[in-house]
Design an enzyme around this catalytic site. Structure first.
Site, PDB file in Angstrom:
ATOM      1  N   LYS A 173       0.624  -1.735  -0.179  1.00  9.96           N
ATOM      2  CA  LYS A 173       0.293   0.054  -0.014  1.00  9.96           C
ATOM      3  C   LYS A 173       1.248   1.255  -0.223  1.00  9.96           C
ATOM      4  O   LYS A 173       1.929   1.129   1.002  1.00  9.96           O
ATOM      5  CB  LYS A 173      -0.790  -0.012   1.145  1.00  9.96           C
ATOM      6  CG  LYS A 173      -1.846   0.907   1.120  1.00  9.96           C
ATOM      7  CD  LYS A 173      -3.466  -0.186   0.225  1.00  9.96           C
ATOM      8  CE  LYS A 173      -4.483   1.284   0.199  1.00  9.96           C
ATOM      9  NZ  LYS A 173      -5.737  -0.075   0.099  1.00  9.96           N
TER      10      LYS A 173
HETATM   11  N1  GLU Z   1      -7.578   0.072  -3.362  1.00  9.02           N
HETATM   12  C1  GLU Z   1      -8.220  -0.826  -3.717  1.00  9.02           C
HETATM   13  C2  GLU Z   1      -8.392  -2.012  -2.263  1.00  9.02           C
HETATM   14  O1  GLU Z   1      -7.886  -1.643  -1.035  1.00  9.02           O
HETATM   15  C3  GLU Z   1      -7.394  -1.888  -4.932  1.00  9.02           C
HETATM   16  C4  GLU Z   1      -6.699  -2.525  -4.716  1.00  9.02           C
HETATM   17  C5  GLU Z   1      -5.711  -2.944  -6.347  1.00  9.02           C
HETATM   18  O2  GLU Z   1      -6.769  -2.799  -6.594  1.00  9.02           O
HETATM   19  O3  GLU Z   1      -4.579  -3.122  -5.897  1.00  9.02           O
HETATM   20  O4  GLU Z   1      -8.505  -3.252  -1.933  1.00  9.02           O
END
Ligand code: GLU
Length: 427
Positions: free
Chosen positions: A117
């Protein structure tokens, strides 16, 4: 804990989202197969975390500095994967927790990714579009050593979108000297994006809610739904609930909380919000207080905004049959106990909102093979993955008398740690 030296982020004072993630791991550890116990510590430590300074020139000529992060929680099952968040309250603790939840989520739906993240501590509403572009590009350059199509693949999260992904892809590609579309997902269609990606998280939320409704004999037609957050996740899931015959009775976002017992018109609410940038004054609804939102009687409550929104202070007021976690970490452990006591079913984030990353996986595969699928193919595959993951977790929860979250963590942690154990220690 038998550690020679405690890492800096494990302390009683560090009560933040990361601490909540640690509590969740703690709870599930004794339920894992004994052979995995020696590896549990892996989950309590992010593999690597980078803090970067992101300086940009503002439109008025001044220079402003922002703090950015990228965390790889675990890469045992594949390259890191997870979104990038722009928000004024982003902290390292939050990004670490969000990366940890990505590791579990990716394992729950069995996509071949680890957990990562990123984020920047910035209020993007204060920046112009050119400033936002400079911020995104500088951030991408600063985390360049962490990302890559087979290393770590960012995606949109709160306050980031396909345009931000296009800038990230371009910046990475310029630095590499070749176009590399697979370095991010959630891109515009014209740059290797996937059909169905914008709605994917909301669709997954809806599919898991529908599957839960079948299990508890709750008809969707006429069901009342309350949604917190009217962004990518909240709006899409509201639309799908409404299409299935449910009534969206309350919507809350940063600007206001609106209510209509007969059901809000989601399309006109969306139009109003994009024109006026506030829900205040939206047609055919009543504005109620932020606090009153939690007590609105409903069958489904969908938190689709920030972490810790359902906490010890409001969990007792909630008047829902099912909480479907569209957001990451919206329910604190204390609130979860209160909801359980009150017999409110919680479909956990690591399952309910996994639709986004599932279609991110499809996008990444399509980019690699340069062969693009139809929207139908995407949605059929997404439906299948989400409903199978739901069924497996429901069964495990029933067999072992666990909450859906604990069951999802048993599945997710086991998959991560099995991969970890098989890989062994280097050197
Ligand atoms: N931000 C989204 C989540 O928290 C998608 C993450 C992604 O597609 O890599 O799952």
């Amino acid at each position: 804990m038998s550690l020679a030296v405690l890492p800096s982020y494990i302390s009683r004072e560090n009560i933040g989202p990361w601490h909540i993630f640690l509590q969740q791991v703690e709870k599930v550890a004794p339920l894992l197969d004994k052979s995995l116990w020696p590896w549990v510590e892996t989950l309590r430590r992010p593999k690597r975390a980078l803090i970067v300074d992101v300086p940009i020139r503002l439109d008025n000529g001044e220079i402003a500095h922002f703090e950015g992060y990228r965390v790889h929680h675990n890469t045992s099952r594949g390259p890191g994967k997870g979104g990038v968040r722009f928000h004024q309250d982003v902290t390292l603790s939050e990004v670490m927790a969000l990366a940890g939840w990505m590791s579990i989520k990716n394992a729950v739906v069995n996509v071949p990714f680890g957990g990562a993240k990123g984020g920047i501590r910035v209020d993007p509403r204060q920046l112009s579009q050119p400033e936002l572009e400079r911020l995104t590009r500088r951030y991408t350059s600063e985390i360049d050593m962490m990302i890559g199509p087979d290393k770590d693949i960012p995606a949109p999260d709160m306050n980031t979108n396909a345009q931000v992904m296009a800038w990230m892809m371009d910046t990475y590609s310029m630095n590499q000297g070749r176009t590399s579309t697979g370095v991010v997902t959630g891109k515009p269609l014209s740059l290797g994006g996937s059909l169905g990606r914008p709605d994917a998280t909301g669709r997954g939320v809806f599919v898991t809610a529908r599957e839960a409704a079948k299990k508890i004999d709750l008809p969707l037609i006429g069901a009342r739904v309350c949604i917190q957050g009217f962004g990518n996740v909240g709006e899409a899931s509201a639309r799908m609930f409404a299409a299935a015959g449910a009534r969206i009775v309350a919507v809350q976002d940063v600007s206001a909380t609106v209510f209509n017992a007969a059901g809000l018109d989601i399309a006109s609410l969306k139009r109003y919000l994009s024109e006026q940038r506030t829900l205040i004054g939206a047609p055919d609804c009543e504005v109620i207080t932020e606090d009153a939102f939690w007590a609105v009687p409903c069958e489904f409550l969908v938190p689709a905004a920030l972490e810790s929104q359902i906490n010890q202070f409001n969990a007792g007021k909630i008047n829902a049959r099912v909480v479907v976690e569209g957001a990451n970490g919206p329910t604190t452990p204390e609130a979860e106990d209160i909801l359980a006591e009150r017999n409110i079913l919680v479909i956990p984030d690591v399952l309910a909102n996994a639709g986004g990353v599932t279609v991110s996986y499809f996008e990444w595969v399509q980019d690699f093979s340069s062969f693009f699928w139809s929207e139908d193919e995407i949605n059929v595959r997404l439906e299948r993955i989400m409903s199978e993951a739901f069924e497996a977790i429901w069964q495990l929860a029933a067999e072992r008398q666990l909450s859906l979250r604990t069951a999802a963590f048993v599945v997710g942690c086991s998959r991560v740690l099995q991969a970890r154990a098989m890989r062994g220690l280097y050197p």
